[in-house]
Design an enzyme around this catalytic site. Structure first.
Site, PDB file in Angstrom:
ATOM      1  N   ASP A 192     -13.368   5.007  42.884  1.00 27.43           N
ATOM      2  CA  ASP A 192     -12.706   6.090  43.594  1.00 27.43           C
ATOM      3  C   ASP A 192     -13.622   6.517  44.742  1.00 27.43           C
ATOM      4  O   ASP A 192     -14.830   6.244  44.726  1.00 27.43           O
ATOM      5  CB  ASP A 192     -12.476   7.258  42.621  1.00 27.43           C
ATOM      6  CG  ASP A 192     -11.962   8.500  43.299  1.00 27.43           C
ATOM      7  OD1 ASP A 192     -10.963   8.398  44.032  1.00 27.43           O
ATOM      8  OD2 ASP A 192     -12.576   9.568  43.102  1.00 27.43           O
ATOM      9  N   ASP A 206     -13.270   9.936  46.915  1.00 25.48           N
ATOM     10  CA  ASP A 206     -13.547  11.360  47.098  1.00 25.48           C
ATOM     11  C   ASP A 206     -14.289  11.944  45.906  1.00 25.48           C
ATOM     12  O   ASP A 206     -13.792  11.926  44.767  1.00 25.48           O
ATOM     13  CB  ASP A 206     -12.246  12.119  47.318  1.00 25.48           C
ATOM     14  CG  ASP A 206     -11.532  11.662  48.585  1.00 25.48           C
ATOM     15  OD1 ASP A 206     -12.169  11.005  49.425  1.00 25.48           O
ATOM     16  OD2 ASP A 206     -10.334  11.972  48.726  1.00 25.48           O
TER      17      ASP A 206
END
Length: 288
Positions: A39, A41
């Site tokens: 991922d 963010d």
């Protein structure tokens, strides 16, 4: 002449000795059935990547103040409530992409490269970057998996030297963005479906793959692989990881800021803050 010959002989000897002492980097043996999925963010990067991108676009004068205020008003409540309703998320993301409607894809990619170098590079977590590099060093491919538009996700992956990126796909027409999505936001279960589809295409054994995220929203992706990791986890993911005996890594220092731990609803809520920052920057430059 003899002196020149002696110098050349000495140079040859020095060259031979240096070559003999050189240590070759170990060859990376490809591991074609294993990969790692990260991922972006708050996992690979502090904050929301599209927040930083929106600030960079606003600072370059690509919005009118009226457009920015309208967008900020429509999105600000996401920051407060962190709402994870899928319909709200998809609608918020479409609004987030609307701010680039009409822009050429090539221009946005170029701007993404500039803004990454100016703003994002310093926000990459060194610890997470090292984890990604360890997979590359072991011959595994490394992919980013994010709700961020795929063009920006690819820029981040390229700058980090990673294999590639899976991201939200925006509709384009004649090389420009329409401001609409193709399919759905790459969020939650959609991330797991993207990883599963990529695994089929690339011949990956998901039981040998790894996944990294900060958010409980990514539990479908984390649960899909044999080696899940919680990175800078929110409270729900931290508790789940502890119950499942998953490894947890936290690269944050000092008191954990509340905003870092929040699930960023479609990351569109974060853009509202970027919009406000963009307005301030534009006013600053106009008055300077």
């Amino acid at each position: 002449m003899r002196r020149l010959l002696r110098r050349r002989d000495a140079a040859e000897i020095a060259g031979e000795v240096a070559a003999a002492a050189a240590v070759s980097a170990p060859e990376v043996i490809p591991d074609p059935t294993a990969a790692a999925f990260f991922d972006v963010d708050n996992t690979m990067m502090r904050g929301a990547s599209i927040y930083h991108f929106a600030r960079g676009l606003a600072a370059r004068g690509l919005f009118t103040t009226s457009d920015l205020m309208k967008f900020a008003a429509g999105q600000a409540w996401f920051r407060v409530w962190g709402n994870e309703n899928p319909e709200h998320i998809a609608r918020a993301k479409e609004m987030a992409l609307a701010f680039v409607a009409g822009l050429k894809v090539d221009d946005v990619v170029r701007l993404g490269e500039e803004i990454y170098d100016e703003v994002m590079a310093d926000r990459v977590w060194a610890g997470t970057r090292a984890l990604a590099q360890s997979h590359l060093d072991s011959g595994q491919r490394v992919w980013l998996v994010t709700a961020t538009p795929v063009e920006l996700a690819r820029v981040i992956a390229q700058r980090l030297g990673l294999t590639g990126a899976l991201g939200t796909v925006a509709e384009t027409a004649e090389g420009a963005y329409t401001g609409r999505l193709v399919g759905d936001l790459l969020h939650g279960p959609a991330k797991a479906e993207a990883v599963r589809a990529l695994a089929r295409r690339e011949g990956l054994d998901l039981s040998r793959c790894s996944a990294y995220s900060d958010s409980a929203n990514d539990l479908p992706m984390l649960s899909l692989v044999g080696h899940p990791y919680a990175i800078n986890p929110d409270s729900e993911l931290r508790e789940y990881a502890r119950d499942q005996n998953w490894q947890v890594r936290d690269f944050r220092t000092g008191r954990k800021a509340t905003m870092i731990g929040l699930p960023i609803a479609a990351t569109a809520g974060a853009i509202a803050g970027g919009v406000a920052a963009g307005i301030a920057l534009r006013r600053h430059y106009r008055s300077s």
